[in-house]
Design an enzyme around this catalytic site. Structure first.
Site, short mmCIF file in Angstrom:
data_model
loop_
_atom_site.label_atom_id
_atom_site.label_comp_id
_atom_site.label_asym_id
_atom_site.label_seq_id
_atom_site.Cartn_x
_atom_site.Cartn_y
_atom_site.Cartn_z
N HIS A 145 0.84 -1.20 0.00
CA HIS A 145 0.00 0.00 0.00
C HIS A 145 0.88 1.25 0.00
O HIS A 145 1.83 1.35 0.77
CB HIS A 145 -0.91 0.04 1.23
CG HIS A 145 -1.93 -1.05 1.27
ND1 HIS A 145 -1.63 -2.33 1.71
CD2 HIS A 145 -3.24 -1.07 0.93
CE1 HIS A 145 -2.72 -3.08 1.63
NE2 HIS A 145 -3.71 -2.34 1.17
N LYS A 174 -1.30 -8.07 -4.21
CA LYS A 174 -2.21 -6.92 -4.13
C LYS A 174 -1.39 -5.64 -4.05
O LYS A 174 -0.63 -5.45 -3.09
CB LYS A 174 -3.12 -7.07 -2.91
CG LYS A 174 -4.08 -5.91 -2.68
CD LYS A 174 -4.82 -6.12 -1.36
CE LYS A 174 -5.71 -4.94 -1.02
NZ LYS A 174 -6.29 -5.07 0.35
#
Length: 215
Positions: free
Chosen positions: A112, A139
């Site tokens: 992230h 991700k």
């Protein structure tokens, strides 16, 4: 598939949200829990659950030591969920991957960036670092500062079937729709945004139907 993000203060509240939700999978954000009593209440739903305990640096709700987070990961692995999600830059990433492999539980390795969307070569470097740990799903989530960031992060799908990549923020909503079409699954809110620009499950399903009807 759509992953509904569960923000709850304990297992009982998480169960309530899962029961009333309409997602295909559910990501249970353990960093939002104030107590880890009764985690076994989530076991009946485990085949459709992704457990993650984000560190504060990764956008987690509260500060917790690596050892505390690892202990909680070990507990939820005993429930045999579909996946556990751990941050690539977390101090416990390799240990969580190892524990999950021993339990034959799927691994989502995540990255992230809440400030920006790095250039493509830096994003590719993140992917290469993830591939070294051989996760089931990679991700990559960044903050959109321009509409062009949507296209940059979408390039990560080229030649890869196990990538979930999209941008946060109002400028990143296009990338969330692209993710819904190209990724193995994508994320949506059940009742409150877990990240800036996140769509609800209903909004995302509607958008997918519109795009699908136009094919």
């Amino acid at each position: 598939m759509i992953v509904g993000v569960v923000l709850a203060k304990n297992a009982q509240k998480a169960v309530e949200k899962i029961k009333s939700g309409e997602a295909d999978l559910y990501e249970v954000r353990l960093d939002h829990f104030s107590s880890f009593d009764g985690l076994e209440e989530l076991e009946p739903f485990a085949p459709n659950l992704i457990f993650t305990f984000r560190s504060y640096e990764e956008g987690g709700r509260r500060e917790a030591s690596d050892e505390e987070r690892l202990r909680v990961y070990k507990r939820v692995l005993e429930l045999y969920p579909a996946y556990v999600d751990v941050g690539l830059n977390s101090g416990i990433a390799e240990r969580v991957v190892k524990e999950a492999r021993e339990k034959r539980v799927g691994v989502v390795l995540s990255y992230h960036n809440f400030e920006e969307t790095p250039d493509f070569w830096e994003l590719l470097g993140v992917v290469k670092a993830m591939e070294a740990l051989e996760p089931d799903v990679m991700k990559i989530v960044t903050m959109a500062r321009s509409l062009g960031d949507n296209l940059r992060i979408a390039r990560l799908y080229e030649g890869r079937e196990n990538v979930v990549a999209f941008c946060m923020g109002s400028l990143g909503r296009l990338s969330r729709l692209i993710s819904a079409l190209l990724a193995p699954f994508t994320y949506a809110s059940l009742d409150e945004e877990a990240a800036p620009g996140q769509l609800t499950v209903e909004e995302l399903r509607r958008a997918i139907e519109v795009v699908g009807d136009g094919r």
